[in-house]
Design a protein around this motif. Structure first.
Motif, PDB file in Angstrom:
ATOM      1  N   LYS A  25       0.918  -1.229   0.121  1.00  0.00           N
ATOM      2  CA  LYS A  25      -0.019   0.111   0.006  1.00  0.00           C
ATOM      3  C   LYS A  25       0.781   1.068  -0.020  1.00  0.00           C
ATOM      4  O   LYS A  25       2.005   1.225  -0.139  1.00  0.00           O
ATOM      5  N   GLU A  26       0.034   2.408   0.219  1.00  0.00           N
ATOM      6  CA  GLU A  26       0.999   3.648   0.316  1.00  0.00           C
ATOM      7  C   GLU A  26       2.170   3.527   1.406  1.00  0.00           C
ATOM      8  O   GLU A  26       1.956   3.045   2.352  1.00  0.00           O
ATOM      9  N   ASN A  27       3.306   3.981   0.771  1.00  0.00           N
ATOM     10  CA  ASN A  27       4.576   4.136   1.857  1.00  0.00           C
ATOM     11  C   ASN A  27       4.980   2.673   2.136  1.00  0.00           C
ATOM     12  O   ASN A  27       5.756   2.499   3.363  1.00  0.00           O
ATOM     13  N   GLU A  28       4.613   1.669   1.589  1.00  0.00           N
ATOM     14  CA  GLU A  28       5.215   0.331   1.684  1.00  0.00           C
ATOM     15  C   GLU A  28       5.728  -0.235   0.479  1.00  0.00           C
ATOM     16  O   GLU A  28       5.734   0.281  -0.477  1.00  0.00           O
ATOM     17  N   ALA A  74       2.828   3.271  -3.521  1.00  0.00           N
ATOM     18  CA  ALA A  74       2.611   4.903  -4.239  1.00  0.00           C
ATOM     19  C   ALA A  74       3.349   5.747  -2.835  1.00  0.00           C
ATOM     20  O   ALA A  74       3.444   5.482  -1.755  1.00  0.00           O
ATOM     21  N   GLY A  75       3.862   6.747  -3.136  1.00  0.00           N
ATOM     22  CA  GLY A  75       4.570   7.852  -2.282  1.00  0.00           C
ATOM     23  C   GLY A  75       6.085   7.184  -2.013  1.00  0.00           C
ATOM     24  O   GLY A  75       6.713   7.971  -1.075  1.00  0.00           O
ATOM     25  N   VAL A  76       6.626   6.199  -2.317  1.00  0.00           N
ATOM     26  CA  VAL A  76       7.958   5.773  -1.829  1.00  0.00           C
ATOM     27  C   VAL A  76       9.110   6.198  -2.914  1.00  0.00           C
ATOM     28  O   VAL A  76       8.897   5.729  -4.033  1.00  0.00           O
ATOM     29  N   SER A  77       9.971   6.880  -2.417  1.00  0.00           N
ATOM     30  CA  SER A  77      10.683   7.590  -3.584  1.00  0.00           C
ATOM     31  C   SER A  77      12.398   6.911  -3.337  1.00  0.00           C
ATOM     32  O   SER A  77      13.177   6.993  -4.255  1.00  0.00           O
ATOM     33  N   HIS A  78      12.573   6.657  -1.890  1.00  0.00           N
ATOM     34  CA  HIS A  78      13.734   6.478  -1.818  1.00  0.00           C
ATOM     35  C   HIS A  78      14.389   4.888  -2.091  1.00  0.00           C
ATOM     36  O   HIS A  78      15.716   4.560  -1.686  1.00  0.00           O
ATOM     37  N   ASN A 122       7.413  -1.359   5.980  1.00  0.00           N
ATOM     38  CA  ASN A 122       7.164   0.168   6.045  1.00  0.00           C
ATOM     39  C   ASN A 122       8.560   0.668   5.184  1.00  0.00           C
ATOM     40  O   ASN A 122       9.642   0.544   5.917  1.00  0.00           O
ATOM     41  N   ALA A 124       9.608   3.702   5.079  1.00  0.00           N
ATOM     42  CA  ALA A 124      10.338   4.790   5.842  1.00  0.00           C
ATOM     43  C   ALA A 124      11.325   4.083   6.761  1.00  0.00           C
ATOM     44  O   ALA A 124      12.292   4.838   7.071  1.00  0.00           O
TER      45      ALA A 124
END
Ligand SMILES: NC(=O)c1ccc[n+]([C@@H]2O[C@H](COP(=O)([O-])OP(=O)(O)OC[C@H]3O[C@@H](n4cnc5c(N)ncnc54)[C@H](OP(=O)(O)O)[C@@H]3O)[C@@H](O)[C@H]2O)c1
Length: 339
Positions: A25-28, A74-78, A122, A124
């Protein structure tokens, strides 16, 4: 995907099954698991003595994993597909002080763990695995190494030349010997086995005490430190033995309360704590930024985790039994796609 599932407490209730492969999911991110490592926590969860009310069933157990990113939410760029990353037990604790609900977001209970073909992380808090380490070595880092590092460095503010006592030769303490010795501290290790004391000395420990032959090990620690006591003590034993740890630690010294091998409660002699002005701090592994700082140190000092044995995925139960018998260093389990 293939996954080991714990239907109820007890190793007999750990079975190999199939579950749908999750999507990030988002940020995973989704990783294909290369290797997982076992900690005492994983065994305590299966045995039903680790916060049993927070264990969902069935559970995919085991928190510590290394694997390759195969899908990015979605939202993971690094992070990107192909990156080799480690899980981080406290999946929402990235930096600074922990939030009160961090234990609600731990892998291997209550969140799904890594004893499966794939695992959701996660993004992050996922940490890039050290390039110089094999998958088996990197899998050993998340709990055992970071707990040792965070206790010694972030909490204990270790200085070269200081003395440190570590209890036993399990996962956390072998890492503590390697890290503290490389930093220039003098490490006293205890063990029930003389052969393990010889092994930790080969890894850099300064002195060893056989706690079976010398149940009054705190007196030996005082003798070794000219009656002062050690600057820092990593207590993985817990129970009433905490009184011995206080006695073995110098006035104003630091105790990291890490484990509970001998008991989850202690009858503590408060007058001794007061007179010795001992600082006792509960340790819960550490944040993922500390994991990154630790990896820099391990790289710089060319420290490699000690692996006792690697089991194939299908022999996960045998790996748990090995940990229960006692290991020197880490017991690891290869991923389902990693023969
Ligand atoms: N709070 C945290 O963040 C955190 C993180 C990691 C672990 N822990 C806890 O710390 C403890 C150790 O974890 P681990 O994964 O390192 O365990 P482990 O790898 O299973 O190590 C256990 C070792 O501890 C030693 N030991 C057992 N009883 C002892 C005693 N009475 N006195 C001295 N040493 C004793 C033994 O060493 P010898 O064979 O040499 O005698 C044994 O092999 C567990 O309670 C675990 O849950 C907590």
């Amino acid at each position: 995907m293939k996954a080991w599932l714990l239907d109820n407490f007890g190793l007999d209730n750990l079975r190999l099954g199939e579950v749908p492969t999750p999507a990030p999911k988002e940020n995973e991110v989704l990783i294909k698991v290369s290797v997982v490592s076992l900690n005492f926590r994983d065994k305590a969860i299966v045995d039903g003595i680790y916060e049993p009310e927070m264990i969902p069933k069935p559970l995919i157990p085991v928190s510590d994993a290394v694997g390759v990113v195969v899908a990015v939410g979605a939202g993971v760029s690094h992070l990107k597909e192909g990156d080799r990353v480690n899980s981080h037990l406290y999946s929402t604790w990235v930096d600074g002080d922990p939030k009160p609900n961090e234990p609600d977001f731990c892998y291997g209970a209550p969140l799904r763990g890594g004893l499966a073909e794939y695992m959701i992380l996660n993004a992050a808090s996922a940490v890039k695995a050290p390039e110089a380490m094999t998958d088996e070595e990197a899998s050993a880092l998340p709990i055992a190494a970071l707990t040792a590092w965070y206790s010694l460095m972030d909490y204990g503010q270790l200085q070269p030349g200081q003395t440190v006592l570590v209890q036993g030769t399990g996962g956390v303490c072998v890492f503590a010997v390697q890290i503290a010795s490389a930093f220039g501290a003098k490490v006293i290790a205890t063990s029930s086995k003389d052969e393990n004391l010889a092994k930790v000395k080969a890894l850099g420990a300064w002195e060893g005490i056989n706690y079976t032959k010398r149940p009054d090990w705190e007196k030996v620690a005082l003798e070794l430190t000219d009656g002062k006591g050690v600057d820092q003590l990593l207590d993985v034993v817990g129970g009433d033995g905490l009184n011995q740890s206080v006695a073995a630690t110098r006035v104003g010294g630091h105790i990291s309360q890490i484990g509970f091998l001998q008991g989850q409660t202690a009858k503590l002699d408060l007058m001794r704590v007061i007179f010795r002005q001992t600082a006792i701090r509960g340790i819960a592994v550490g944040p993922s930024r500390a994991f990154e700082r630790m990896n820099d140190f391990l790289n710089k000092h060319e420290i490699h985790p000690v692996i006792d044995k690697a089991y194939p995925f299908e022999q996960a139960r045998e790996a748990y039994e090995h940990l229960a018998r006692g290991a020197f260093g880490k017991v690891v389990i290869k991923g389902a796609c990693n023969p």
